[in-house]
Design a protein around this motif. Structure first.
Motif, PDB file in Angstrom:
ATOM      1  N   ALA A 284       0.829  -1.204   0.000  1.00  0.00           N
ATOM      2  CA  ALA A 284       0.000   0.000   0.000  1.00  0.00           C
ATOM      3  C   ALA A 284       0.863   1.253   0.000  1.00  0.00           C
ATOM      4  CB  ALA A 284      -0.919  -0.001   1.222  1.00  0.00           C
ATOM      5  N   GLY A 285       2.134   1.096   0.319  1.00  0.00           N
ATOM      6  CA  GLY A 285       3.049   2.228   0.318  1.00  0.00           C
ATOM      7  C   GLY A 285       4.377   1.874   0.947  1.00  0.00           C
ATOM      8  N   VAL A 286       5.358   2.737   0.739  1.00  0.00           N
ATOM      9  CA  VAL A 286       6.694   2.605   1.309  1.00  0.00           C
ATOM     10  C   VAL A 286       6.868   3.730   2.310  1.00  0.00           C
ATOM     11  CG1 VAL A 286       9.166   2.666   0.805  1.00  0.00           C
ATOM     12  CG2 VAL A 286       7.597   1.535  -0.782  1.00  0.00           C
ATOM     13  N   LEU A 300       6.984   1.755  -9.450  1.00  0.00           N
ATOM     14  CA  LEU A 300       6.094   0.650  -9.124  1.00  0.00           C
ATOM     15  C   LEU A 300       4.672   1.146  -8.844  1.00  0.00           C
ATOM     16  CD1 LEU A 300       8.613  -1.283  -6.895  1.00  0.00           C
ATOM     17  CD2 LEU A 300       7.559  -2.193  -8.973  1.00  0.00           C
ATOM     18  N   GLY A 301       4.484   2.458  -8.916  1.00  0.00           N
ATOM     19  CA  GLY A 301       3.148   3.026  -8.764  1.00  0.00           C
ATOM     20  C   GLY A 301       2.627   3.043  -7.351  1.00  0.00           C
ATOM     21  N   VAL A 302       3.540   3.053  -6.353  1.00  0.00           N
ATOM     22  CA  VAL A 302       3.093   3.060  -4.963  1.00  0.00           C
ATOM     23  C   VAL A 302       3.524   4.361  -4.282  1.00  0.00           C
ATOM     24  CG1 VAL A 302       3.094   0.555  -4.763  1.00  0.00           C
ATOM     25  CG2 VAL A 302       5.154   1.828  -4.168  1.00  0.00           C
ATOM     26  N   PRO A 303       2.722   4.858  -3.330  1.00  0.00           N
ATOM     27  CA  PRO A 303       3.081   6.086  -2.616  1.00  0.00           C
ATOM     28  C   PRO A 303       4.275   5.868  -1.691  1.00  0.00           C
ATOM     29  CG  PRO A 303       0.733   5.549  -2.371  1.00  0.00           C
ATOM     30  CD  PRO A 303       1.403   4.341  -2.934  1.00  0.00           C
ATOM     31  N   THR A 304       4.982   6.942  -1.417  1.00  0.00           N
ATOM     32  CA  THR A 304       6.094   6.921  -0.471  1.00  0.00           C
ATOM     33  C   THR A 304       5.879   7.994   0.581  1.00  0.00           C
ATOM     34  OG1 THR A 304       7.711   6.120  -2.098  1.00  0.00           O
ATOM     35  CG2 THR A 304       8.583   7.305  -0.189  1.00  0.00           C
ATOM     36  N   ALA A 337      -1.117   9.287   2.201  1.00  0.00           N
ATOM     37  CA  ALA A 337      -0.581   8.299   1.263  1.00  0.00           C
ATOM     38  C   ALA A 337      -1.532   7.126   1.074  1.00  0.00           C
ATOM     39  CB  ALA A 337       0.777   7.795   1.750  1.00  0.00           C
ATOM     40  N   LEU A 338      -2.230   6.749   2.133  1.00  0.00           N
ATOM     41  CA  LEU A 338      -3.112   5.585   2.071  1.00  0.00           C
ATOM     42  C   LEU A 338      -4.517   5.918   1.583  1.00  0.00           C
ATOM     43  CD1 LEU A 338      -2.071   3.765   5.384  1.00  0.00           C
ATOM     44  CD2 LEU A 338      -1.374   3.235   3.036  1.00  0.00           C
ATOM     45  N   SER A 339      -4.783   7.181   1.305  1.00  0.00           N
ATOM     46  CA  SER A 339      -6.108   7.552   0.806  1.00  0.00           C
ATOM     47  C   SER A 339      -6.308   6.999  -0.604  1.00  0.00           C
ATOM     48  CB  SER A 339      -6.267   9.070   0.786  1.00  0.00           C
ATOM     49  OG  SER A 339      -5.426   9.656  -0.198  1.00  0.00           O
ATOM     50  N   PRO A 340      -7.521   6.619  -0.960  1.00  0.00           N
ATOM     51  CA  PRO A 340      -7.774   6.081  -2.310  1.00  0.00           C
ATOM     52  C   PRO A 340      -7.359   7.060  -3.406  1.00  0.00           C
ATOM     53  CG  PRO A 340      -9.648   5.672  -0.877  1.00  0.00           C
ATOM     54  CD  PRO A 340      -8.727   6.561  -0.115  1.00  0.00           C
ATOM     55  N   GLU A 341      -7.550   8.360  -3.163  1.00  0.00           N
ATOM     56  CA  GLU A 341      -7.224   9.361  -4.179  1.00  0.00           C
ATOM     57  C   GLU A 341      -5.724   9.388  -4.449  1.00  0.00           C
ATOM     58  OE1 GLU A 341     -10.932  10.202  -2.106  1.00  0.00           O
ATOM     59  OE2 GLU A 341      -8.868  10.023  -1.352  1.00  0.00           O
TER      60      GLU A 341
END
Length: 388
Positions: A284-286, A300-304, A337-341
Motif C-alpha cells: 500500500a506504500g513505502v 512501481l506506482g506506490v506512494p512513499t 498516502a493511504l487515501s484512495p485518491e
C-alpha cells in the motif's frame, strides 16, 4: 582484454549493480572481477554475499572491514581497515578500472585506495543531494576521485560538472534500480508471501528506517516512527537498517517490535532484489527514509512517505510525500498516502529517475574508456564576486 573490478559493499547497492554485472560478465572483451566487502560479509546483516553467488557470479575478493560496533568511531576504524584491505586486493587483482555505486563509507575507502594506486574509477549515482547524511560529503568526494560519471537525472549531471568534472565524462543514464523494475521478473503476491512466511492478503506497508548520520536525534525520531507504525492497521514488512552508526540499535528494536505482534509485523535483514521489488510492488506504500522510496517506488506506482532529512535535497516524483519526524507529521503523511485518491494518483506519475538503458550505456562507456587517473578541472563561466 580489459579487466574491470566492480565493488559492492551492501545488499542495496548490489541490487542496483546487478544489471551492469550481467552485461560485463557477458562481454567478450572484458574480464570481470568482483570485490565484495562491508555488510555483505557480516552475519549480523544476513551474509548477503551469498545473494551475489546465488545469482551466478564469482566473488574474486572478499575484504573484511566492518567492525562489530554501533558508533561513529567504529565506522571510522572500519574505513581504515577497508583502506588497507582494498589496497591488498587491488595488488592481487591488478584491474584496469574500478566501478562503484553510491555514497557509503565503504565506497569512499575503496576509491581512496584506487586513487593511491592510480586506478581509474567509474562512479554511478553521483551528483545527488542527501543533506541529512554523511553520504552527501562522501558522494561528492567520490566524484572528485572518479574519471567517469554515470548519473540519474540531468540536474545531477549539471551538479557533477559544477564540481569541475569535464562534461564529456558525465553521462545521464537514469537509475539502474529503475531499470531492474522493467526487466527483472517479479514474484506474484502469493509467491512472495510463501517465500517470506508472512500473510500479505491484507494491505501492508514496506518500512525501512536508516540512521540519520548528520543528526544527533536519530533514536528519538526513530521511536516516533515506531509509535505511528504501532497505530496503523496495515501489516508491516520491515527491512533493516544499514551498517551506519546506531544502525544496530534500530535493528534490535525492529526485531523486538515485530516480535510483539508477529501476525502483523515481519522483519528481515535482507529480502534480496527480487523479493524487495516484489514487496514494494504489492504494498500500500513505502514508509521510512530509504532512497528506494524516492528512486524505485515511484516506478512501481506506490506512494512513499519520506520521513525527515536523510533524503532531503534528492530529486523526487510527485508520489513522494515528505514529512517531519514528529509523530503527528508522520501520521498525517501516512493518512494521505493511504487515501484512495493518492493511491490512484501514484499509479499515474512519471519517475524522474527512469532512463532508456542504464546498464547498457554504462558498459558501453566503460569499454570505450582508455584514459588514466589524471584529469583537468573543468571551470564553469562564473561572475560571482567575492562576498556575494
Amino acid at each position: 582484454m580489459k579487466k574491470i573490478c566492480v565493488f559492492t559493499g551492501t545488499r542495496a547497492e548490489y541490487g542496483l549493480l546487478r544489471g551492469v554485472l550481467e552485461k560485463l560478465r557477458d562481454a567478450s572483451e572484458v574480464e570481470l572481477a568482483i570485490l565484495a566487502s562491508g555488510s555483505h560479509l557480516s552475519p549480523e546483516f544476513g551474509n548477503t554475499f551469498t545473494e551475489i553467488e546465488n545469482d551466478g557470479f564469482v566473488i574474486d575478493e572478499k575484504v573484511e572491514m566492518l567492525l562489530s560496533s554501533d558508533s561513529e568511531v567504529g565506522m571510522v576504524k572500519s574505513m581504515g581497515l577497508g583502506l588497507i584491505g582494498y589496497g591488498d586486493a587491488f595488488a592481487r587483482l591488478k584491474p584496469d578500472m574500478l566501478v562503484v555505486l553510491g555514497d557509503r563509507f565503504e565506497a569512499f575507502s575503496v576509491c581512496a585506495a584506487a586513487l593511491a594506486m592510480r586506478l581509474p574509477v567509474a562512479h554511478i549515482h553521483g551528483g545527488e543531494v542527501t543533506e541529512g547524511a554523511i553520504d552527501e560529503g562522501i558522494r561528492h568526494s567520490i566524484t572528485k576521485m572518479s574519471q567517469l560519471h554515470f548519473c540519474t537525472t540531468e540536474e545531477h549531471r549539471r551538479r557533477i560538472i559544477q564540481l569541475g568534472e569535464d562534461p564529456v565524462t558525465v553521462f545521464n543514464v537514469g537509475s539502474p534500480g529503475v531499470e531492474n523494475i522493467k526487466k527483472v521478473p517479479l514474484m506474484s503476491k502469493s509467491e512472495l508471501a510463501e517465500s517470506i512466511g508472512f500473510d500479505l492478503s491484507e494491505p501492508y506497508l514496506v518500512a525501512t528506517y536508516h540512521p540519520v548520520t548528520l543528526s544527533s536525534a536519530t533514536l528519538p525520531e526513530f521511536n516516533n516512527f515506531l509509535s505511528v507504525m504501532a497505530e496503523t492497521g496495515c501489516r508491516l514488512v520491515f527491512t533493516k537498517a544499514n551498517a551506519d552508526a546506531e544502525g544496530r540499535f534500530i535493528n534490535e528494536r525492529i526485531d523486538e517490535f515485530a516480535a510483539e505482534n508477529p501476525e502483523l509485523r515481519f522483519s528481515t535483514e535482507s529480502l534480496g532484489l527480487v523479493r524487495y521489488l516484489s514487496a514494494m510492488k504489492y504494498s500500500a506504500g513505502v514508509v521510512g527514509n530509504s532512497s528506494s522510496g524516492i528512486i524505485e517506488a515511484p516506478s512501481l506506482g506506490v506512494p512513499t512517505v519520506n520521513i525527515g532529512d536523510r533524503q532531503k535535497g534528492r530529486v523526487r516524483a510527485e508520489s513522494v510525500i515528505d514529512c517531519g519526524t514528529d509523530a503527528d507529521s508522520i501520521r498525517a503523511a501516512l493518512e494521505r498516502a493511504l487515501s484512495p485518491e493518492f493511491s490512484s494518483f501514484a499509479k499515474q506519475i512519471k519517475n524522474p529517475y527512469e532512463g532508456d538503458a542504464p546498464s547498457s550505456t554504462i558498459v558501453e562507456q566503460l569499454l570505450r574508456f582508455n584514459g588514466g587517473v589524471m584529469k583537468r578541472f573543468y571551470d564553469l563561466p562564473c561572475d560571482v564576486k567575492q562576498g556575494d
